[in-house]
Write a protein that holds these residues in place. Structure first.
Motif, short mmCIF file in Angstrom:
data_model
loop_
_atom_site.label_atom_id
_atom_site.label_comp_id
_atom_site.label_asym_id
_atom_site.label_seq_id
_atom_site.Cartn_x
_atom_site.Cartn_y
_atom_site.Cartn_z
N ASP A 35 15.14 41.23 79.68
CA ASP A 35 14.62 42.23 78.75
C ASP A 35 15.30 42.11 77.40
OD1 ASP A 35 13.30 44.34 77.63
OD2 ASP A 35 14.37 45.90 78.73
N ILE A 36 14.82 41.18 76.61
CA ILE A 36 15.32 40.98 75.26
C ILE A 36 14.15 40.56 74.39
CG2 ILE A 36 15.92 38.54 75.57
CD1 ILE A 36 18.46 39.12 73.85
N SER A 37 14.17 40.91 73.13
CA SER A 37 13.01 40.65 72.28
C SER A 37 13.45 40.05 70.94
CB SER A 37 12.24 41.95 72.03
OG SER A 37 11.08 41.72 71.27
N PHE A 38 12.68 39.05 70.48
CA PHE A 38 12.92 38.38 69.21
C PHE A 38 11.62 38.37 68.40
CE2 PHE A 38 16.16 36.78 72.00
CZ PHE A 38 17.28 36.60 71.20
N PRO A 39 11.73 38.30 67.08
CA PRO A 39 10.51 38.21 66.26
C PRO A 39 9.86 36.83 66.34
CG PRO A 39 12.44 38.13 64.87
CD PRO A 39 12.94 38.43 66.24
N VAL A 40 10.66 35.80 66.65
CA VAL A 40 10.16 34.42 66.71
C VAL A 40 10.75 33.75 67.95
CG1 VAL A 40 9.97 32.21 65.51
CG2 VAL A 40 10.08 34.34 64.19
N VAL A 41 9.91 32.98 68.65
CA VAL A 41 10.37 32.22 69.82
C VAL A 41 9.86 30.79 69.70
CG1 VAL A 41 10.15 31.93 72.32
CG2 VAL A 41 10.52 34.20 71.37
N TYR A 42 10.74 29.83 69.99
CA TYR A 42 10.38 28.42 70.05
C TYR A 42 10.53 27.95 71.50
CZ TYR A 42 10.82 28.20 64.93
OH TYR A 42 10.67 28.40 63.58
N ARG A 43 9.52 27.21 71.99
CA ARG A 43 9.60 26.70 73.37
C ARG A 43 9.27 25.22 73.40
NH1 ARG A 43 10.62 24.83 77.74
NH2 ARG A 43 10.58 25.95 79.72
N SER B 180 14.43 33.44 59.72
CA SER B 180 15.68 33.85 59.06
C SER B 180 16.25 35.12 59.69
CB SER B 180 15.43 34.08 57.57
OG SER B 180 14.42 35.05 57.37
N GLY B 181 15.39 35.90 60.35
CA GLY B 181 15.87 37.11 61.00
C GLY B 181 16.37 36.87 62.41
N GLY B 182 16.32 35.61 62.84
CA GLY B 182 16.77 35.28 64.18
C GLY B 182 15.62 34.85 65.06
N CYS B 183 15.96 34.15 66.15
CA CYS B 183 14.92 33.68 67.06
C CYS B 183 15.54 33.29 68.39
CB CYS B 183 14.18 32.48 66.45
SG CYS B 183 15.18 30.95 66.41
N LEU B 184 14.66 33.00 69.33
CA LEU B 184 15.04 32.44 70.62
C LEU B 184 14.49 31.03 70.69
CD1 LEU B 184 16.09 32.64 73.57
CD2 LEU B 184 13.86 33.64 74.18
N LEU B 185 15.35 30.07 71.00
CA LEU B 185 14.96 28.66 71.09
C LEU B 185 15.23 28.19 72.52
CD1 LEU B 185 14.22 25.82 69.99
CD2 LEU B 185 16.60 25.63 69.19
N ILE B 186 14.17 27.80 73.23
CA ILE B 186 14.31 27.42 74.64
C ILE B 186 14.04 25.93 74.80
CG2 ILE B 186 13.54 27.87 77.00
CD1 ILE B 186 12.59 30.61 76.10
N LEU B 187 15.03 25.22 75.33
CA LEU B 187 14.94 23.78 75.56
C LEU B 187 14.85 23.48 77.05
CD1 LEU B 187 15.05 22.25 72.84
CD2 LEU B 187 16.60 24.21 72.76
N ASN B 188 14.53 22.24 77.38
CA ASN B 188 14.33 21.87 78.78
C ASN B 188 15.59 21.39 79.49
OD1 ASN B 188 11.57 22.47 79.00
ND2 ASN B 188 11.02 20.56 77.95
N THR B 189 16.60 20.99 78.75
CA THR B 189 17.82 20.47 79.38
C THR B 189 19.06 21.10 78.74
OG1 THR B 189 18.07 18.60 77.84
CG2 THR B 189 16.69 18.24 79.80
N THR B 190 20.13 21.12 79.50
CA THR B 190 21.39 21.65 78.95
C THR B 190 21.90 20.79 77.80
OG1 THR B 190 22.61 20.45 80.67
CG2 THR B 190 22.05 22.73 81.12
N LYS B 191 21.64 19.48 77.87
CA LYS B 191 22.09 18.60 76.79
C LYS B 191 21.37 18.94 75.49
CE LYS B 191 22.55 13.73 75.49
NZ LYS B 191 22.31 12.31 75.91
N ALA B 192 20.06 19.15 75.57
CA ALA B 192 19.29 19.50 74.38
C ALA B 192 19.75 20.84 73.82
CB ALA B 192 17.81 19.55 74.71
N ALA B 193 19.99 21.82 74.70
CA ALA B 193 20.44 23.14 74.24
C ALA B 193 21.80 23.06 73.57
CB ALA B 193 20.50 24.10 75.44
N ARG B 194 22.68 22.25 74.13
CA ARG B 194 24.02 22.08 73.55
C ARG B 194 23.94 21.42 72.18
NH1 ARG B 194 25.68 19.48 77.42
NH2 ARG B 194 25.71 17.37 76.56
N THR B 195 23.09 20.41 72.06
CA THR B 195 22.95 19.68 70.80
C THR B 195 22.38 20.58 69.70
OG1 THR B 195 22.61 17.60 71.98
CG2 THR B 195 21.89 17.69 69.69
N LEU B 196 21.31 21.32 70.01
CA LEU B 196 20.70 22.19 68.99
C LEU B 196 21.61 23.36 68.65
CD1 LEU B 196 17.98 21.83 67.54
CD2 LEU B 196 18.13 20.47 69.62
#
Length: 606
Positions: free
Chosen positions: A374-382, A301-317
């Motif tokens: 150089d950026i930091s998040f409390p939660v990261v999804y990969r 809820s405080g924010g996160c970084l979500l990393i996907l493998n394709t531009t299509k997946a990133a655009r969709t999410l």
């Protein structure tokens, strides 16, 4: 063969400079002359910069670890040159400036002439170069010339002058920041212009940042070239990474570096990794978009970084997360290679500003954000990937230990709605090794341990050797008819060497892409208008036009390029392509629109 190319470099550069001094003496006078004690003065400047930078740093375990890394780098600098060194530091451990500190001290102790910082990704090279410029700003002002030479395809021409353009021709400067592509393709080049800089790598310190990014299918020629530099030319090479890729020679990797030739810089790597353990890792296994969005809203809820493998997946999410109504409201940003570099920099700056202000922000991105940012998040999804990529993603979580005593949370997941495309075979292999060899054999708490990382790379490198003909896919130094046969002892050995073929075959990035200039902001529109005007008047483009265009260009693969011919205009005999209707084809949030997306009729309305 390498030594022959080295002597050719000496001869070519000497001939070029002698001709220039006769034909263009004014140009020769513009070439910088560096004082004999330049390395000493740079070291003093860097030490002062580090003292200022960390004088008021918060006293915590992360900064204590960074200080430990600096001390180890200082201590190891006394070793003799002509060796390989390994600098293994977890992400966020301050290895960039510490490695430069080692390099300058090591150069001073051994009478070496320059430091060459080699970085795999253009997305982070500017960040590192700017940090170095801050360190040497006062010294550069004192000398009246820029110490840092930034040499890569995306260097901003606004910063380029004759004074730094001339050293780029032959790397006659004490500190060069360049890319893997520029460095290694220069080592195997055959054109005189490209070979001029090769002899400058002798008696230097080479720092290979994120060394795990070296392509497995070229490891044999790369390591052979580096061995020649180290053994024959007195160069020291630093293999710098958070995930050391097991490049030492062993039974199943005969092209590796002998272990006795690699000197670790960090005295107690295990203790350092334990101190810098700032995250908890979790495996969510297979999960669809709906469940993933729910998980993010519940756990980030405080924010996160979500990393996907394709531009299509990133655009969709990005679209799905942007449509969520929550309190407090979330800002959802997007980063991918469908955005031009200037756009990426703008969004990163916005994300950092929001994070600093404590505002909830979700950044949905591709791998473009992983290494060195150089950026930091409390939660990261990969999304599923190689363990090295997972470690890089984890490096964007609780990066500075700001959550202490709590830890950041990093989630690995297999997106069922976005399987890895067949075209990304290397990624499929890497994700498979992580899934079978790591997740099945290591606890979640040990996923980023040195044992897990080593196991991953041993399997990855061994598999690459099976698929790429002994880590030399193009046949540069091995195979049935190599360009350079190390075992050839015949009288006419030099006549059998194929320098031109090697230069053509050695490609760090083996893909055909085409740049498209995107007039997405005022500066890009002004550049596009200038290019069109010059085309109408029959005036050629300058080097600055091409360099500036790279800041506003998106690369597309050949198949998409062919389909976009009715959406672009080509200028200067096809050298520059400009997107005709960015108001329709370039989306402010996500960049260049996929061809399968329908046009927006409102985009053409004034």
């Amino acid at each position: 063969a390498f030594m022959l190319r080295f002597f050719f470099s000496c001869l070519t550069d000497a001939d070029w400079l002698a001709t220039e001094s006769f034909m263009q003496p004014g140009k020769t006078l513009q070439r910088p002359l560096w004082p004999e004690d330049i390395i000493d003065r740079m070291l003093t400047a860097l030490e002062k910069h580090l003292a200022r930078k960390f004088a008021d740093a918060e006293s915590n375990h992360v900064n204590a670890a960074r200080e430990s890394v600096r001390r180890d780098c200082e201590a190891a600098a006394d070793h003799l040159s002509g060796r390989f060194f390994s600098l293994t530091v977890p992400t966020g451990g301050g290895k960039t400036l510490s490695s430069l500190l080692f390099a300058l001290r090591h150069a001073r102790e051994n009478g070496l002439r320059r430091v060459i910082f080699v970085i795999p990704f253009t997305s982070i090279i500017k960040q590192n170069a700017d940090e170095f410029r801050k360190a040497f700003a006062e010294l550069s002002l004192e000398l009246g010339r820029e110490i840092v030479l930034e040499h890569h395809s995306k260097f901003d021409p606004a910063k380029e002058t004759e004074a730094n353009r001339l050293p780029a021709e032959n790397w006659d400067t004490p500190l060069i920041v360049t890319t893997n592509v520029r460095f290694f393709e220069s080592l195997f080049a055959n054109r005189p212009r490209d070979c001029r800089k090769l002899h400058r790598t002798a008696r230097s310190v080479l720092i290979f940042d994120e060394v795990q990014a070296l392509p497995n299918h070229l490891l044999a020629p790369i390591l052979r070239a580096l061995t020649c530099l180290v053994k024959d030319l007195g160069t020291s090479a630093v293999l710098c990474t958070a995930t050391q890729p097991a490049l030492e020679k062993r039974g199943d990797f005969h092209v590796g570096i002998p272990p006795e030739d690699i000197t670790p810089i960090i005295r107690d790597e295990a203790a350092l990794f334990e101190i810098l353990d700032r995250v908890d890792c979790h495996d969510l296994k297979a999960i669809d978009d709906e469940a993933l969005v729910w998980h993010i809203l519940q756990h980030a809820s405080g924010g996160c970084l979500l990393i996907l493998n394709t531009t299509k997946a990133a655009r969709t999410l990005h679209e799905k997360l942007s449509g969520q109504t929550v309190k407090p409201p979330l800002t959802v940003l997007h980063l991918s290679a469908r955005m031009c570099p200037a756009h990426v920099v703008k969004v990163l700056k916005e994300a950092k500003t929001l994070r600093k202000a404590g505002s909830p922000v979700i950044v949905v991105a591709t791998q473009i954000v992983e290494a060195g940012v150089d950026i930091s998040f409390p939660v990261v999804y990969r999304a599923e990937c190689g363990l090295d990529s997972f470690a890089q993603a984890a490096g964007r979580c609780n990066r500075h230990g700001e959550l202490a005593p709590a830890k950041g949370q990093v989630f690995l997941f297999q997106p069922t709605d976005h399987p890895i495309p067949k075209a990304l075979g290397d990624l499929t292999t890497a994700a498979g090794i992580t899934r079978v060899q790591i997740l099945d054999n290591f606890r979640e708490s040990a996923l980023l341990s040195q044992a897990a990382i080593r196991s991953y790379f041993e399997h990855a490198i061994w598999q690459a050797g099976q698929k790429t003909a002994d880590w030399d896919k193009p046949g540069i130094v091995s195979g049935g008819m190599p360009c350079f046969d190390p075992g050839d002892r015949s009288v006419d050995w030099a006549k059998s060497w194929s320098f031109k073929t090697a230069a053509e075959k050695f490609r760090m990035i083996d893909s055909d892409t085409h740049p498209i200039l995107i007039p997405w902001n005022d500066a890009a529109k002004e550049l596009a208008d200038d290019i069109r005007q010059r085309d109408r008047l029959g005036r050629p483009l300058t080097r600055d036009h091409y360099r500036l265009a790279q800041q506003f260009s998106v690369q597309v693969y050949d198949h998409e390029w062919k389909q976009m011919q009715n959406r672009i205009s080509q200028h200067s005999e096809g050298a520059v392509a400009i997107l005709i209707h960015p108001e329709n084809d370039y989306i402010r949030e996500t960049g260049l629109k996929p061809l399968e997306t329908s046009d927006d009729p409102r985009a053409f309305c004034c």
